[in-house]
Write a protein that holds these residues in place. Structure first.
Motif, PDB file in Angstrom:
ATOM      1  N   GLU A 112       0.649  -1.163   0.358  1.00 44.40           N
ATOM      2  CA  GLU A 112      -0.282   0.246  -0.049  1.00 44.40           C
ATOM      3  C   GLU A 112       0.394   1.495  -0.154  1.00 44.40           C
ATOM      4  O   GLU A 112       0.511   2.274  -0.133  1.00 44.40           O
ATOM      5  CB  GLU A 112      -1.291  -0.275   0.970  1.00 44.40           C
ATOM      6  N   ALA A 113       1.805   1.128   0.796  1.00 47.26           N
ATOM      7  CA  ALA A 113       2.488   2.205   0.775  1.00 47.26           C
ATOM      8  C   ALA A 113       3.177   2.700  -0.403  1.00 47.26           C
ATOM      9  O   ALA A 113       3.492   3.616  -0.470  1.00 47.26           O
ATOM     10  CB  ALA A 113       4.149   2.328   2.168  1.00 47.26           C
ATOM     11  N   ARG A 114       3.675   1.323  -1.180  1.00 41.37           N
ATOM     12  CA  ARG A 114       4.367   1.719  -2.192  1.00 41.37           C
ATOM     13  C   ARG A 114       3.305   2.003  -3.637  1.00 41.37           C
ATOM     14  O   ARG A 114       3.889   1.376  -4.318  1.00 41.37           O
ATOM     15  CB  ARG A 114       5.636   0.668  -2.778  1.00 41.37           C
ATOM     16  N   HIS A 115       2.187   1.854  -3.203  1.00 43.51           N
ATOM     17  CA  HIS A 115       1.558   1.965  -4.724  1.00 43.51           C
ATOM     18  C   HIS A 115       1.344   1.305  -5.355  1.00 43.51           C
ATOM     19  O   HIS A 115       1.931   1.503  -6.968  1.00 43.51           O
ATOM     20  CB  HIS A 115       1.605   3.145  -5.514  1.00 43.51           C
ATOM     21  N   LYS A 116       1.115  -0.394  -4.900  1.00 40.19           N
ATOM     22  CA  LYS A 116       1.548  -1.415  -6.263  1.00 40.19           C
ATOM     23  C   LYS A 116       0.601  -2.242  -6.149  1.00 40.19           C
ATOM     24  O   LYS A 116       0.187  -2.734  -6.722  1.00 40.19           O
ATOM     25  CB  LYS A 116       2.556  -2.411  -5.929  1.00 40.19           C
ATOM     26  N   ILE A 117      -0.901  -1.471  -6.336  1.00 43.82           N
ATOM     27  CA  ILE A 117      -2.399  -1.601  -6.226  1.00 43.82           C
ATOM     28  C   ILE A 117      -3.019  -2.462  -7.667  1.00 43.82           C
ATOM     29  O   ILE A 117      -3.358  -3.137  -7.535  1.00 43.82           O
ATOM     30  CB  ILE A 117      -3.235  -0.361  -5.988  1.00 43.82           C
ATOM     31  N   TYR A 118      -2.101  -1.658  -8.736  1.00 41.05           N
ATOM     32  CA  TYR A 118      -2.111  -2.354 -10.102  1.00 41.05           C
ATOM     33  C   TYR A 118      -1.283  -3.485 -10.279  1.00 41.05           C
ATOM     34  O   TYR A 118      -1.760  -3.964 -11.890  1.00 41.05           O
ATOM     35  CB  TYR A 118      -2.165  -1.016 -11.055  1.00 41.05           C
ATOM     36  N   LYS A 119      -0.251  -4.084  -9.350  1.00 35.56           N
ATOM     37  CA  LYS A 119       0.658  -5.610 -10.155  1.00 35.56           C
ATOM     38  C   LYS A 119      -0.129  -6.100 -10.622  1.00 35.56           C
ATOM     39  O   LYS A 119      -0.189  -7.316 -11.554  1.00 35.56           O
ATOM     40  CB  LYS A 119       1.990  -5.549  -8.635  1.00 35.56           C
ATOM     41  N   LEU A 120      -1.280  -7.328  -9.512  1.00 36.48           N
ATOM     42  CA  LEU A 120      -1.902  -7.931 -10.044  1.00 36.48           C
ATOM     43  C   LEU A 120      -2.934  -7.836 -11.420  1.00 36.48           C
ATOM     44  O   LEU A 120      -2.718  -8.822 -12.058  1.00 36.48           O
ATOM     45  CB  LEU A 120      -3.038  -8.124  -8.712  1.00 36.48           C
ATOM     46  N   ARG A 121      -3.610  -6.619 -11.649  1.00 38.71           N
ATOM     47  CA  ARG A 121      -3.780  -6.645 -13.047  1.00 38.71           C
ATOM     48  C   ARG A 121      -2.943  -6.789 -14.188  1.00 38.71           C
ATOM     49  O   ARG A 121      -3.388  -7.301 -15.027  1.00 38.71           O
ATOM     50  CB  ARG A 121      -4.393  -5.217 -13.161  1.00 38.71           C
ATOM     51  N   ASN A 143      -9.629  -4.901   1.336  1.00 34.44           N
ATOM     52  CA  ASN A 143      -8.357  -4.871   2.284  1.00 34.44           C
ATOM     53  C   ASN A 143      -7.824  -4.181   0.193  1.00 34.44           C
ATOM     54  O   ASN A 143      -8.419  -4.899  -0.697  1.00 34.44           O
ATOM     55  CB  ASN A 143      -7.590  -5.797   2.751  1.00 34.44           C
ATOM     56  N   PHE A 144      -6.576  -3.940   0.641  1.00 33.50           N
ATOM     57  CA  PHE A 144      -5.658  -3.923  -0.831  1.00 33.50           C
ATOM     58  C   PHE A 144      -5.683  -5.546  -1.663  1.00 33.50           C
ATOM     59  O   PHE A 144      -5.665  -5.122  -2.582  1.00 33.50           O
ATOM     60  CB  PHE A 144      -4.077  -3.951  -0.542  1.00 33.50           C
ATOM     61  N   TYR A 145      -5.222  -6.798  -1.431  1.00 37.68           N
ATOM     62  CA  TYR A 145      -5.809  -7.481  -1.534  1.00 37.68           C
ATOM     63  C   TYR A 145      -6.781  -7.640  -2.828  1.00 37.68           C
ATOM     64  O   TYR A 145      -7.379  -8.159  -4.216  1.00 37.68           O
ATOM     65  CB  TYR A 145      -4.902  -8.947  -1.454  1.00 37.68           C
ATOM     66  N   THR A 146      -8.022  -7.410  -2.210  1.00 40.62           N
ATOM     67  CA  THR A 146      -9.425  -7.555  -2.900  1.00 40.62           C
ATOM     68  C   THR A 146      -9.940  -6.165  -3.784  1.00 40.62           C
ATOM     69  O   THR A 146     -10.277  -6.486  -4.855  1.00 40.62           O
ATOM     70  CB  THR A 146     -10.268  -7.515  -2.173  1.00 40.62           C
ATOM     71  N   ARG A 147      -9.575  -5.394  -3.538  1.00 37.14           N
ATOM     72  CA  ARG A 147      -9.111  -4.560  -4.532  1.00 37.14           C
ATOM     73  C   ARG A 147      -8.043  -4.493  -5.538  1.00 37.14           C
ATOM     74  O   ARG A 147      -9.108  -4.245  -6.693  1.00 37.14           O
ATOM     75  CB  ARG A 147      -8.817  -2.984  -3.178  1.00 37.14           C
ATOM     76  N   SER A 148      -7.569  -5.355  -5.392  1.00 35.12           N
ATOM     77  CA  SER A 148      -5.808  -5.733  -6.247  1.00 35.12           C
ATOM     78  C   SER A 148      -7.154  -6.605  -7.454  1.00 35.12           C
ATOM     79  O   SER A 148      -7.049  -6.347  -8.705  1.00 35.12           O
ATOM     80  CB  SER A 148      -5.284  -5.889  -6.351  1.00 35.12           C
TER      81      SER A 148
END
Length: 261
Positions: A112-121, A143-148
């Motif tokens: 979350e701190a490194r803004h990796k939210i699109y890496k799973l996409r 959470n982060f994983y569900t949003r990803s």
């Protein structure tokens, strides 16, 4: 078509539904991947057995599992390993698993701190070249994983276990999915609500489901009835299509799978 199985309420059958649909896809000849994003690792144990899931847990942020993939995104490298490197083969032909591990908990804050939210996409786009069907099992939290997962998927499948608490949570869930679709993933579709643990002779489940239908919500048929066979399937680490293909619940899952296609 990456398909997320998601509900913010726990104990509604996310892992059971995701794993059994994935097993059916593989049995029908599609190369299939199950991605387990829940730190509890229920899907990993279900499809890999205790020993296979334990190897992913012990590797932590190492060579296998979804934690290994996410850990790699935190360190820059000229030659990153492809997402498929972190995948494990299941005992079932055509079905692979990107397994969960406890390391996901400690990674979440860093991601979350490194803004990796699109890496799973990005990973799903690559994995889509290798797999015909991808299912994602998610934690019981937004959470982060569900949003990803929701940001990278084409569809969202929502288990519903026929009680009033689940019904109230459903409206918040649908609002959250619509917000993610509007802000991050316009291709995301709610594929439907899967009625789980249905008791056809009880009045309250019938009433609750009918009210959802009357409200115009996308309730899918057939409904999945409660069965002790599911617990046996969990214990033996054998999806129902492999354990007892003629069982009524297995047939209902087959019909649901066909409808989703």
């Amino acid at each position: 078509m990456p398909l997320v199985v998601f509900n913010q309420k726990g104990g509604v059958g996310k892992s059971t539904i995701a794993c059994n649909l994935a097993a059916i896809s593989a049995v029908q000849g599609r190369r299939t991947l199950l991605i387990d994003l829940d730190v509890q690792g229920n899907s990993s144990r279900y499809l890999l057995g205790a020993a296979g899931a334990q190897s992913a847990a012990q590797s932590g942020t190492g060579t296998v599992g979804v934690a290994g993939f996410f850990a790699q995104t935190l360190s820059y490298t000229f030659n990153p390993l492809p997402p498929s490197h972190f995948v494990q083969r299941s005992p079932f032909e055509g079905l692979d698993v990107l397994a969960a591990s406890p390391a996901l908990d400690e990674l979440q804050v860093k991601l979350e701190a490194r803004h990796k939210i699109y890496k799973l996409r990005e990973a799903l786009a690559q994995l889509g070249n290798e797999y015909e069907q991808i299912y994602l099992d998610t934690p019981p939290a937004l959470n982060f994983y569900t949003r990803s997962a929701l940001m990278g998927a084409s569809g969202c499948l929502i288990p519903f276990d026929c009680d009033d608490f689940s019904r109230q949570a459903l409206y918040t869930l649908l609002a959250n999915v619509q917000e993610i679709r509007a802000d991050h993933n316009p291709g995301l579709q709610v594929k439907g609500i899967v009625v789980n643990q249905f008791q056809p002779r009880a009045r309250l489940p019938q009433q609750l489901v009918q009210e959802l239908i009357d409200e115009g919500l996308p309730v899918l048929q057939p409904y999945l009835q409660a069965s002790v066979k599911v617990r046996e399937s969990h214990q033996l680490a054998r999806p129902l299509i492999h354990l007892e293909p003629k069982h009524p619940l297995t047939q209902a899952l087959l019909a649901l799978h066909q409808r989703l296609l």
